[in-house]
Design a protein around this motif. Structure first.
Motif, PDB file in Angstrom:
ATOM      1  N   GLY A 100     -15.965 -30.641 -16.247  1.00  0.00           N
ATOM      2  CA  GLY A 100     -16.982 -31.206 -15.367  1.00  0.00           C
ATOM      3  C   GLY A 100     -18.376 -31.092 -15.961  1.00  0.00           C
ATOM      4  O   GLY A 100     -19.173 -32.035 -15.906  1.00  0.00           O
ATOM      5  N   GLY A 101     -18.676 -29.952 -16.556  1.00  0.00           N
ATOM      6  CA  GLY A 101     -19.973 -29.760 -17.199  1.00  0.00           C
ATOM      7  C   GLY A 101     -20.182 -30.729 -18.343  1.00  0.00           C
ATOM      8  O   GLY A 101     -21.274 -31.286 -18.517  1.00  0.00           O
ATOM      9  N   PHE A 102     -19.131 -30.968 -19.114  1.00  0.00           N
ATOM     10  CA  PHE A 102     -19.228 -31.933 -20.209  1.00  0.00           C
ATOM     11  C   PHE A 102     -19.537 -33.321 -19.662  1.00  0.00           C
ATOM     12  O   PHE A 102     -20.389 -34.041 -20.190  1.00  0.00           O
ATOM     13  CB  PHE A 102     -17.935 -31.947 -21.029  1.00  0.00           C
ATOM     14  N   GLY A 103     -18.869 -33.713 -18.592  1.00  0.00           N
ATOM     15  CA  GLY A 103     -19.141 -35.018 -17.985  1.00  0.00           C
ATOM     16  C   GLY A 103     -20.575 -35.139 -17.502  1.00  0.00           C
ATOM     17  O   GLY A 103     -21.207 -36.190 -17.652  1.00  0.00           O
ATOM     18  N   LEU A 104     -21.098 -34.051 -16.942  1.00  0.00           N
ATOM     19  CA  LEU A 104     -22.476 -34.075 -16.444  1.00  0.00           C
ATOM     20  C   LEU A 104     -23.506 -34.251 -17.560  1.00  0.00           C
ATOM     21  O   LEU A 104     -24.543 -34.871 -17.354  1.00  0.00           O
ATOM     22  CB  LEU A 104     -22.786 -32.788 -15.665  1.00  0.00           C
ATOM     23  N   VAL A 105     -23.243 -33.701 -18.723  1.00  0.00           N
ATOM     24  CA  VAL A 105     -24.221 -33.771 -19.817  1.00  0.00           C
ATOM     25  C   VAL A 105     -23.889 -34.846 -20.848  1.00  0.00           C
ATOM     26  O   VAL A 105     -24.571 -34.949 -21.867  1.00  0.00           O
ATOM     27  CB  VAL A 105     -24.407 -32.401 -20.513  1.00  0.00           C
ATOM     28  N   PHE A 106     -22.889 -35.657 -20.566  1.00  0.00           N
ATOM     29  CA  PHE A 106     -22.457 -36.671 -21.532  1.00  0.00           C
ATOM     30  C   PHE A 106     -23.625 -37.566 -21.967  1.00  0.00           C
ATOM     31  O   PHE A 106     -23.845 -37.781 -23.160  1.00  0.00           O
ATOM     32  CB  PHE A 106     -21.329 -37.518 -20.937  1.00  0.00           C
ATOM     33  N   GLY A 107     -24.356 -38.094 -21.011  1.00  0.00           N
ATOM     34  CA  GLY A 107     -25.489 -38.967 -21.336  1.00  0.00           C
ATOM     35  C   GLY A 107     -26.556 -38.252 -22.138  1.00  0.00           C
ATOM     36  O   GLY A 107     -27.142 -38.828 -23.067  1.00  0.00           O
ATOM     37  N   LEU A 108     -26.811 -37.019 -21.799  1.00  0.00           N
ATOM     38  CA  LEU A 108     -27.800 -36.230 -22.534  1.00  0.00           C
ATOM     39  C   LEU A 108     -27.344 -35.999 -23.975  1.00  0.00           C
ATOM     40  O   LEU A 108     -28.146 -36.037 -24.902  1.00  0.00           O
ATOM     41  CB  LEU A 108     -28.046 -34.897 -21.831  1.00  0.00           C
ATOM     42  N   LEU A 109     -26.054 -35.796 -24.167  1.00  0.00           N
ATOM     43  CA  LEU A 109     -25.523 -35.590 -25.516  1.00  0.00           C
ATOM     44  C   LEU A 109     -25.605 -36.858 -26.370  1.00  0.00           C
ATOM     45  O   LEU A 109     -25.597 -36.786 -27.594  1.00  0.00           O
ATOM     46  CB  LEU A 109     -24.078 -35.088 -25.451  1.00  0.00           C
ATOM     47  N   CYS A 110     -25.678 -38.009 -25.720  1.00  0.00           N
ATOM     48  CA  CYS A 110     -25.842 -39.279 -26.448  1.00  0.00           C
ATOM     49  C   CYS A 110     -27.305 -39.567 -26.771  1.00  0.00           C
ATOM     50  O   CYS A 110     -27.596 -40.448 -27.582  1.00  0.00           O
ATOM     51  CB  CYS A 110     -25.274 -40.434 -25.630  1.00  0.00           C
ATOM     52  N   ALA A 111     -28.223 -38.846 -26.142  1.00  0.00           N
ATOM     53  CA  ALA A 111     -29.652 -39.115 -26.305  1.00  0.00           C
ATOM     54  C   ALA A 111     -30.151 -39.044 -27.753  1.00  0.00           C
ATOM     55  O   ALA A 111     -31.042 -39.820 -28.109  1.00  0.00           O
ATOM     56  CB  ALA A 111     -30.467 -38.179 -25.402  1.00  0.00           C
ATOM     57  N   PRO A 112     -29.637 -38.162 -28.605  1.00  0.00           N
ATOM     58  CA  PRO A 112     -30.154 -38.155 -29.986  1.00  0.00           C
ATOM     59  C   PRO A 112     -30.015 -39.507 -30.692  1.00  0.00           C
ATOM     60  O   PRO A 112     -30.920 -39.916 -31.423  1.00  0.00           O
ATOM     61  CB  PRO A 112     -29.308 -37.081 -30.685  1.00  0.00           C
ATOM     62  N   VAL A 113     -28.931 -40.203 -30.457  1.00  0.00           N
ATOM     63  CA  VAL A 113     -28.767 -41.528 -31.051  1.00  0.00           C
ATOM     64  C   VAL A 113     -29.816 -42.479 -30.487  1.00  0.00           C
ATOM     65  O   VAL A 113     -30.434 -43.264 -31.215  1.00  0.00           O
ATOM     66  CB  VAL A 113     -27.338 -42.067 -30.816  1.00  0.00           C
ATOM     67  N   ASP A 114     -30.050 -42.397 -29.171  1.00  0.00           N
ATOM     68  CA  ASP A 114     -31.037 -43.263 -28.530  1.00  0.00           C
ATOM     69  C   ASP A 114     -32.448 -42.968 -29.023  1.00  0.00           C
ATOM     70  O   ASP A 114     -33.263 -43.881 -29.156  1.00  0.00           O
ATOM     71  CB  ASP A 114     -30.965 -43.112 -27.007  1.00  0.00           C
ATOM     72  N   VAL A 115     -32.753 -41.709 -29.302  1.00  0.00           N
ATOM     73  CA  VAL A 115     -34.068 -41.347 -29.842  1.00  0.00           C
ATOM     74  C   VAL A 115     -34.271 -42.014 -31.201  1.00  0.00           C
ATOM     75  O   VAL A 115     -35.322 -42.587 -31.480  1.00  0.00           O
ATOM     76  CB  VAL A 115     -34.237 -39.810 -29.953  1.00  0.00           C
ATOM     77  N   VAL A 116     -33.252 -41.956 -32.038  1.00  0.00           N
ATOM     78  CA  VAL A 116     -33.347 -42.559 -33.373  1.00  0.00           C
ATOM     79  C   VAL A 116     -33.521 -44.078 -33.264  1.00  0.00           C
ATOM     80  O   VAL A 116     -34.316 -44.673 -33.985  1.00  0.00           O
ATOM     81  CB  VAL A 116     -32.106 -42.201 -34.230  1.00  0.00           C
ATOM     82  N   VAL A 117     -32.801 -44.688 -32.346  1.00  0.00           N
ATOM     83  CA  VAL A 117     -32.823 -46.145 -32.219  1.00  0.00           C
ATOM     84  C   VAL A 117     -34.118 -46.649 -31.573  1.00  0.00           C
ATOM     85  O   VAL A 117     -34.712 -47.609 -32.056  1.00  0.00           O
ATOM     86  CB  VAL A 117     -31.604 -46.632 -31.400  1.00  0.00           C
ATOM     87  N   GLY A 118     -34.543 -45.999 -30.489  1.00  0.00           N
ATOM     88  CA  GLY A 118     -35.671 -46.555 -29.740  1.00  0.00           C
ATOM     89  C   GLY A 118     -36.785 -45.606 -29.395  1.00  0.00           C
ATOM     90  O   GLY A 118     -37.706 -45.982 -28.671  1.00  0.00           O
ATOM     91  N   GLY A 119     -36.698 -44.371 -29.820  1.00  0.00           N
ATOM     92  CA  GLY A 119     -37.750 -43.406 -29.509  1.00  0.00           C
ATOM     93  C   GLY A 119     -37.456 -42.611 -28.251  1.00  0.00           C
ATOM     94  O   GLY A 119     -36.464 -42.836 -27.552  1.00  0.00           O
ATOM     95  N   TRP A 120     -38.368 -41.676 -27.965  1.00  0.00           N
ATOM     96  CA  TRP A 120     -38.176 -40.754 -26.836  1.00  0.00           C
ATOM     97  C   TRP A 120     -38.150 -41.474 -25.496  1.00  0.00           C
ATOM     98  O   TRP A 120     -37.346 -41.142 -24.622  1.00  0.00           O
ATOM     99  CB  TRP A 120     -39.268 -39.677 -26.838  1.00  0.00           C
ATOM    100  N   GLY A 121     -39.029 -42.449 -25.306  1.00  0.00           N
ATOM    101  CA  GLY A 121     -39.073 -43.178 -24.035  1.00  0.00           C
ATOM    102  C   GLY A 121     -37.785 -43.935 -23.774  1.00  0.00           C
ATOM    103  O   GLY A 121     -37.262 -43.940 -22.655  1.00  0.00           O
ATOM    104  N   TYR A 122     -37.298 -44.584 -24.797  1.00  0.00           N
ATOM    105  CA  TYR A 122     -36.038 -45.324 -24.681  1.00  0.00           C
ATOM    106  C   TYR A 122     -34.893 -44.366 -24.342  1.00  0.00           C
ATOM    107  O   TYR A 122     -34.092 -44.636 -23.449  1.00  0.00           O
ATOM    108  CB  TYR A 122     -35.757 -46.054 -25.999  1.00  0.00           C
ATOM    109  N   ALA A 123     -34.829 -43.248 -25.044  1.00  0.00           N
ATOM    110  CA  ALA A 123     -33.759 -42.272 -24.811  1.00  0.00           C
ATOM    111  C   ALA A 123     -33.841 -41.706 -23.400  1.00  0.00           C
ATOM    112  O   ALA A 123     -32.818 -41.592 -22.709  1.00  0.00           O
ATOM    113  CB  ALA A 123     -33.833 -41.151 -25.841  1.00  0.00           C
TER     114      ALA A 123
END
Length: 171
Positions: A100-123
């Motif tokens: 359950g904890g993994f499911g809750l943080v799944f989106g947050l764990l994907c954020a590093p890719v989003d930071v690289v692609v579009g920056g902090w605001g995008y992530a």
């Protein structure tokens, strides 16, 4: 390196994980992948990487390369590592909390890719907009692991032991 029998088992289990997720695709973020990854790590130890990455490869082959695919290259190592650390745990609630904890943080764990692609605001925007799905993911993972982890762990453990014993009786 896995034996031939292990390679066959790992291929089947990775494929089964993919098929089960596809079968449940109509339910938003309710999937058995987290459960299966935890089962693999608790049962196979380091060799869990084989069925995990069979699953990831099938996702990439069927759905093609996208941003989420980059996350899939590392994100499944999180529940696998947690399960390996808890491998001696027998209480179903511990497994449900991990999943359950993994499911809750799944989106947050994907954020590093989003930071690289579009920056902090995008992530941040992608993470915040995905929170309702992470809540569903966490709740679904919790219930699935609470009910299915104990019996599937026993079954997979017996299967793997039978395979390691030379393919004798698995029951």
């Amino acid at each position: 390196m896995p034996t031939l029998a292990e390679a066959a088992l790992f291929g089947i289990l990775g494929s089964l994980t993919f098929a089960m997720k596809a079968a449940m695709a109509a339910l938003p973020n309710i999937e058995p992948s987290s459960l299966m990854v935890m089962l693999f790590a608790a049962t196979f130890g380091r060799k869990a990487l084989y069925p995990i990455y069979v699953y990831v490869l099938l996702e990439l082959l069927v759905y093609g390369p996208h941003l989420w695919a980059v996350c899939y290259l590392y994100i499944w190592l999180v529940p696998a590592a947690g399960a390996w650390l808890l491998r001696r745990e027998t209480h179903p609630l511990a497994w449900a909390l991990l999943s359950g904890g993994f499911g809750l943080v799944f989106g947050l764990l994907c954020a590093p890719v989003d930071v690289v692609v579009g920056g902090w605001g995008y992530a941040a925007g992608r993470w915040v907009s995905g929170i309702p799905f992470d809540l569903l993911h966490g709740a679904g993972n919790f219930v699935i692991a609470l009910t299915l982890f104990p019996p599937l762990r026993r079954l997979l453990g017996r299967l793997y032991q039978g395979l390691r014993d030379g393919g004798g009786r698995w029951g």
